[in-house]
Design an enzyme around this catalytic site. Structure first.
Site, PDB file in Angstrom:
ATOM      1  N   ARG A 258       0.855  -1.190   0.000  1.00 51.08           N
ATOM      2  CA  ARG A 258       0.000   0.000   0.000  1.00 51.08           C
ATOM      3  C   ARG A 258       0.889   1.238   0.000  1.00 51.08           C
ATOM      4  O   ARG A 258       2.020   1.216   0.497  1.00 51.08           O
ATOM      5  CB  ARG A 258      -0.903   0.030   1.233  1.00 51.08           C
ATOM      6  N   HIS A 383      -4.157  -8.724   3.697  1.00 51.74           N
ATOM      7  CA  HIS A 383      -5.559  -8.634   4.092  1.00 51.74           C
ATOM      8  C   HIS A 383      -5.798  -9.415   5.379  1.00 51.74           C
ATOM      9  O   HIS A 383      -5.260 -10.506   5.564  1.00 51.74           O
ATOM     10  CB  HIS A 383      -6.476  -9.184   2.990  1.00 51.74           C
TER      11      HIS A 383
END
Length: 415
Positions: A258, A383
């Protein structure tokens, strides 16, 4: 006003700090010229100590500009002078020098009748160590709500009613469901805090509506393989900035980090002996460990040896303009990505996101194309829930085509 540091001493300290942080000669000259004129002004006025008001009065006399603070959009020359005045104010008032960007908007001032609980809520968020982006997402609608209360002549948080909240939320009737859900979530958070800390006697947060957001209601944006290659090939790896940007984009493309984790990645997160990257993700606060792939490793090494400016910062990817430190937590690196897209001749669609996160989605699609199991993709992308990863199944068009039902086969069995 700090009356222990005279204005001449403050000016000398700021200029010395500019030199220490290796600002360009042009920038230092600009600051010195502005401060020389300021010193002449304060000497004529008999002023020995600097304050925000002194700076504002100086701007008024120099440019005929009447303002309430060092913010707003102004011509380049005035903005440069205001930046010099702001840096000097930061040092004389707070004892530290921060060469930060001036805000375009006036800093938020909470109405007095809500200030105690608003400040307590801010402190509560700091103690819980929310990520800056998460804090901004929550605090903005709360500020609007407090301003709405002020406009509605509400004199205390104890006087907040469900009808007032309904009236406030009606202003968002035309907004997208996802944004409305964010606003309601922020209000719930705030109202629950007010109740838990005894600012109000009734827990109004339980009266707020629930907005159901279907997580799988959208298709993630992803890139064509040829466009990713064109993007990386468009970067000039012969200059320091190009080396940095190539390493950043390759890290996203190959490892799917990210942008928040790219910004906060430290030298200490790289283990060259084990050839892996280990970090605490900014969004989830969970540990993520990934291999340093060969092409990613050599790109980072090239940047560290031949592109990264000298700095005391432990941050891996830093700004290439003084101060040589980490990117701002608000910087999504979109500007650099857009510049390379234009250079590569990649069409930028208006109806689809093309930020760094879309490159992360592209990695998920590539892994699906290679028949990588969903749990492994989930682990690579960091995740917490495999259901989040399952969203990317929608961009595996070839895999979906294999699931298409043949109507002829269905009717054959029915007969």
């Amino acid at each position: 006003m700090n009356e222990t540091i005279k204005i001449e001493e403050a000016v000398s300290t700021v200029l010395a700090e500019l030199e220490r942080q290796r600002y360009s000669d042009t920038t230092i000259k600009s600051y010195r010229c502005n401060y020389n004129v300021l010193l002449k002004y304060t000497k004529e006025k008999g002023i020995n100590y600097y304050s925000e008001q002194v700076g504002l009065n100086y701007l008024k006399e120099k440019y005929g500009l009447t303002i309430n603070g060092f913010y707003g959009t102004h011509p380049k020359k005035i903005s440069a002078t205001m930046r010099c005045m702001q840096v000097l104010w930061d040092y004389t008032e707070y004892g530290k020098i921060t060469f930060r960007m001036r805000g375009k908007d006036k800093p938020y001032e909470c109405p007095n009748q809500f200030k105690q609980e608003y400040d307590a809520f801010n402190k509560h968020f700091i103690e819980r160590k929310y990520a800056p982006q998460g804090f901004q997402a929550v605090i903005k609608p709360i500020r609007r709500f407090i301003d709405f209360l002020q406009y509605s002549n509400v004199q205390s948080s104890e006087h907040i009613t469900s009808s007032l909240i309904t009236k406030f939320l009606s202003n968002y009737a035309s907004n997208k469901t996802r944004y409305v859900a964010t606003v309601i979530s922020g209000l719930k958070n705030y109202m629950n805090f007010l109740y838990q800390d005894c600012f109000i006697s009734e827990d109004i947060s339980r009266l707020l509506p629930k907005v159901r957001i279907i997580r799988n209601s959208f298709i993630p944006s992803s890139w064509k393989t040829k466009d990713v290659k064109k993007l990386l090939e468009s970067i000039d790896r012969g200059n320091p900035t190009g080396k940095r940007d190539y390493a950043i984009l390759l890290t996203v493309v190959r490892l799917g980090l990210r942008v928040s984790d790219i910004r906060s990645l430290r030298l200490s997160n790289l283990n060259w002996n084990l050839k892996n990257i280990s970090l605490i993700m900014q969004k989830t606060k969970q540990t993520l460990e990934l291999p340093i792939l060969e092409d990613v490793g050599w790109a980072i090494i090239d940047y560290l040896k031949n592109g990264r400016p000298e700095t005391s910062s432990d941050i891996l990817f830093i700004r290439h303009r003084a101060p040589y430190d980490a990117f701002s937590h608000n910087d999504c690196l979109q500007h650099s990505l857009h510049r390379y897209m234009v250079k590569a001749g990649i069409e930028i669609p208006r109806d689809r996101s093309c930020g760094l996160h879309s490159l992360r989605s592209t990695l998920a699609r590539a892994m699906l194309d290679n028949n990588t199991p969903l749990p492994i993709i989930s682990e690579v992308l960091g995740h917490q829930n495999i259901q989040t990863t399952s969203i990317y199944l929608k961009i595996d068009m070839e895999g979906l085509r294999k699931c298409i039902i043949d109507p002829d086969e269905v009717f054959k069995y029915e007969k």
